[in-house]
Design a protein around this motif. Structure first.
Motif, PDB file in Angstrom:
ATOM      1  N   GLN A   1       0.990  -1.170  -0.072  1.00 45.00           N
ATOM      2  CA  GLN A   1      -0.214  -0.155  -0.001  1.00 45.00           C
ATOM      3  C   GLN A   1       0.920   1.380   0.059  1.00 45.00           C
ATOM      4  O   GLN A   1       0.227   2.421  -0.384  1.00 45.00           O
ATOM      5  CB  GLN A   1      -0.920  -0.023   1.272  1.00 45.00           C
ATOM      6  CG  GLN A   1      -1.988  -1.184   1.290  1.00 45.00           C
ATOM      7  CD  GLN A   1      -1.540  -2.537   1.717  1.00 45.00           C
ATOM      8  OE1 GLN A   1      -0.720  -2.549   2.834  1.00 45.00           O
ATOM      9  NE2 GLN A   1      -1.918  -3.317   0.909  1.00 45.00           N
TER      10      GLN A   1
ATOM     11  N   ARG B   1       0.320   4.271  -2.352  1.00 43.41           N
ATOM     12  CA  ARG B   1       0.553   3.919  -3.829  1.00 43.41           C
ATOM     13  C   ARG B   1      -0.583   4.538  -4.709  1.00 43.41           C
ATOM     14  O   ARG B   1      -0.313   4.528  -5.750  1.00 43.41           O
ATOM     15  CB  ARG B   1       0.827   2.475  -4.019  1.00 43.41           C
ATOM     16  CG  ARG B   1       1.892   2.066  -3.362  1.00 43.41           C
ATOM     17  CD  ARG B   1       2.289   0.372  -3.424  1.00 43.41           C
ATOM     18  NE  ARG B   1       3.296   0.135  -3.073  1.00 43.41           N
ATOM     19  CZ  ARG B   1       4.802  -0.224  -3.530  1.00 43.41           C
ATOM     20  NH1 ARG B   1       4.819   0.289  -4.831  1.00 43.41           N
ATOM     21  NH2 ARG B   1       5.606  -0.485  -2.901  1.00 43.41           N
ATOM     22  N   VAL B   2      -1.736   4.456  -4.232  1.00 40.67           N
ATOM     23  CA  VAL B   2      -2.956   4.847  -5.009  1.00 40.67           C
ATOM     24  C   VAL B   2      -3.191   6.371  -5.194  1.00 40.67           C
ATOM     25  O   VAL B   2      -3.207   6.849  -6.047  1.00 40.67           O
ATOM     26  CB  VAL B   2      -4.320   3.978  -4.545  1.00 40.67           C
ATOM     27  CG1 VAL B   2      -5.542   4.502  -5.390  1.00 40.67           C
ATOM     28  CG2 VAL B   2      -3.852   2.678  -4.647  1.00 40.67           C
ATOM     29  N   THR B   3      -3.365   6.828  -3.674  1.00 43.56           N
ATOM     30  CA  THR B   3      -3.675   8.379  -3.750  1.00 43.56           C
ATOM     31  C   THR B   3      -2.714   9.391  -3.914  1.00 43.56           C
ATOM     32  O   THR B   3      -2.738  10.498  -4.305  1.00 43.56           O
ATOM     33  CB  THR B   3      -4.458   8.551  -2.521  1.00 43.56           C
ATOM     34  OG1 THR B   3      -3.559   8.426  -1.416  1.00 43.56           O
ATOM     35  CG2 THR B   3      -5.813   7.529  -2.297  1.00 43.56           C
TER      36      THR B   3
END
Length: 534
Positions: A158, A212-214
């Motif tokens: 993450q 990692r996403v936002t």
């Protein structure tokens, strides 16, 4: 006067993400298999040597960028290879080091090897953290138990790391009284201004752990650089002395490479540092020269400390002396029945060499380090070379070392400091910034030795090789030096001097003699600045 052979550091723009740069990890000194795994014994809880070997091999492969080989030693080769390759992308990490600690055994049979990672981030500093390699035995073979936490404890599916740099302005540089120093007005400072100011300004940045996403920040791992840069970086320099030093070199160096340093005797603060030519390499603080007969200040200290001589001891000064090779004096001068003080005044090489048996092989180097701080780690405020006095390899090299040749290396900063120490008896680490860190440890010279040195240095001005300074006001003590470089090159010329609370040192490459080349430079400097700085 030496005639032997010798070779011879406000507005802001928004944070920005740096470009990616891959790096190759390197193990610390000791090589591929110098990781400490153990100790081992033969008891029931003894570590399997095969586990230690696998841990060493994994760290070795990873450190050298052999990612496929490292990944093949894990329980998940494909994933491990991918992560090891991508970990440093975008972090501008160059040549980091991994240092393993002692292996440990857990209750579940896992072998764990803690390690420290030191990762230098370009132009910012070193990111240091700890992690551990865990190994499990599978079908008789030890494998590295792969996880993202092995690479860094906070790395996960993450979260990853991002480097953010902040552009900063460089503060102005000011002298000890607050006067702004510029390269246009003080040419020798032009290459040094950025180095001087970097302690207060310079680049800043952070390594952050992000989603990692936002892309949102989860935490800041490390912050590089100071929080605020002042408008002006204060130095110990004195604008008056600095200007006089630049003028003296410009008028008297005769186009040769030369440099000088002036510093306060009572605290080591650098008043002036000048080079000719003014641009380029800072010979004054980073040069490596044989100091020639200026080193006889240190040699004399070693002899006086153990009562091997007194200034009035008769030490003959013949034209030549053979110690594996022929040593001689400048213009093959000789002084029969000379006192040790006369030998010092006339810079008699053969007399000093004849006293080599009075000192142990390492004794001069020990005195240089213990009393004069030479060879210890100095924190001047800019990059500097802090001197080297190796133990002589043989009797010929010991003879050369007695007169500042052989493998002894110094520069004007070192020799100005030596002169200041001889004047006060106390070593003060030279500094160009008032807030530098002093990690040196020295012992004060006995007052009797200081008095003897000052008497001999004064006599060198009034009736010896430094007589070029005799017409100047004030009680000046000095020592000349002439250091051979190579058979096909002229000698380097040296002169060191002390007047009041100031010690100065000058070297002129291929200057032939100290009095003839460095002498006019220091004469012009001391004539232009007759008073001690405030």
């Amino acid at each position: 006067m030496t005639h032997t052979s010798g070779r011879r550091r406000t507005s802001r723009s928004p944070l920005k993400v740096t470009a990616a740069a891959a790096a190759t990890l390197a193990l610390t000194a000791g090589g591929a298999y110098a990781v400490k795994i153990g100790p081992f014994d033969n008891g029931p809880n003894a570590l399997d040597p095969a586990a230690a070997a696998q841990a060493r091999a994994f760290l070795s492969d990873w450190s050298r960028g052999r990612y496929d080989a490292a990944a093949g030693r894990t329980t998940s080769p494909a994933r491990a290879g991918e992560v090891l390759r991508s970990f440093t992308e975008g972090l501008d990490i160059n040549s980091p080091r991994l240092t393993a600690a002692t292996a440990e055994r857990a209750d579940d049979g896992v072998v764990s090897v803690p390690f420290t990672a030191k990762m230098p981030v370009k132009a910012l500093g070193t990111w240091t953290y700890t992690s551990r390699v865990r190994l499990r035995e599978e079908k008789g073979t030890w494998k590295v138990d792969w996880s993202l936490g092995l690479v860094h404890p906070h790395l996960s599916d993450q979260a990853k790391f991002r480097l953010e740099r902040e552009e900063t302005s460089t503060p102005d540089v000011a002298d000890r009284h607050g006067k702004t120093l510029t390269g246009d007005t003080y040419p020798s400072l032009q290459p040094l201004l950025t180095q001087i100011a970097s302690g207060d300004g310079g680049p800043r940045g952070k390594i952050r752990l992000i989603d990692r996403v936002t892309g949102q920040t989860k935490r800041t791992e490390i912050t590089f650089g100071r929080k605020e840069a002042p408008a002006s970086a204060r130095t110990t320099l004195d604008a008056t002395w600095q200007a006089a030093a630049d003028r003296a070199l410009g008028a008297e160096a005769d186009g040769k490479n030369a440099s000088l340093v002036a510093l306060r005797v009572d605290n080591g603060e650098i008043l002036a540092m000048a080079n000719s030519p003014a641009t380029g390499f800072n010979r004054a603080a980073s040069g490596t020269y044989a100091p020639g007969s200026t080193w006889k200040i240190v040699t004399s200290s070693a002899l006086l400390l153990k009562n091997a001589v007194t200034p009035q001891t008769i030490v003959d000064c013949p034209k030549h002396l053979i110690v594996g090779k022929e040593f001689h004096n400048v213009e093959t001068s000789e002084f029969h029945g000379a006192t040790f003080q006369k030998d010092f005044m006339e810079s008699c090489n053969t007399a000093f060499i004849s006293l080599r048996g009075k000192l142990g092989d390492a004794e001069t180097g020990d005195v240089a380090r213990k009393y004069f701080g030479v060879g210890q780690e100095w924190h001047v405020g800019i990059p500097s070379y802090d001197g080297s006095v190796p133990v002589p390899k043989d009797e010929t090299e010991k003879a050369a070392a007695m007169i500042g040749q052989g493998r002894i290396q110094a520069n004007p900063l070192i020799m100005a400091s030596v002169t200041a120490t001889a004047a006060s008896g106390h070593f003060h680490q030279p500094t160009i910034r008032p807030d530098t860190d002093d990690r040196t440890t020295t012992t004060a010279l006995p007052r009797t030795v200081v008095n003897q040195l000052q008497t001999m240095m004064r006599a060198t001005v009034t009736g010896g090789t430094a007589h070029i300074l005799a017409d100047l006001p004030g009680t000046i003590g000095a020592k000349t030096g002439t250091a051979e470089v190579a058979e096909d090159e002229e000698n380097n010329g040296w002169l060191v001097a002390r007047r009041g609370n100031v010690a100065v040192a000058c070297v002129v490459e291929q200057g032939v003699t100290g009095g003839g080349s460095a002498g006019p430079i220091l004469h012009r400097l001391l004539e232009a600045v007759p008073d001690d700085p405030s």
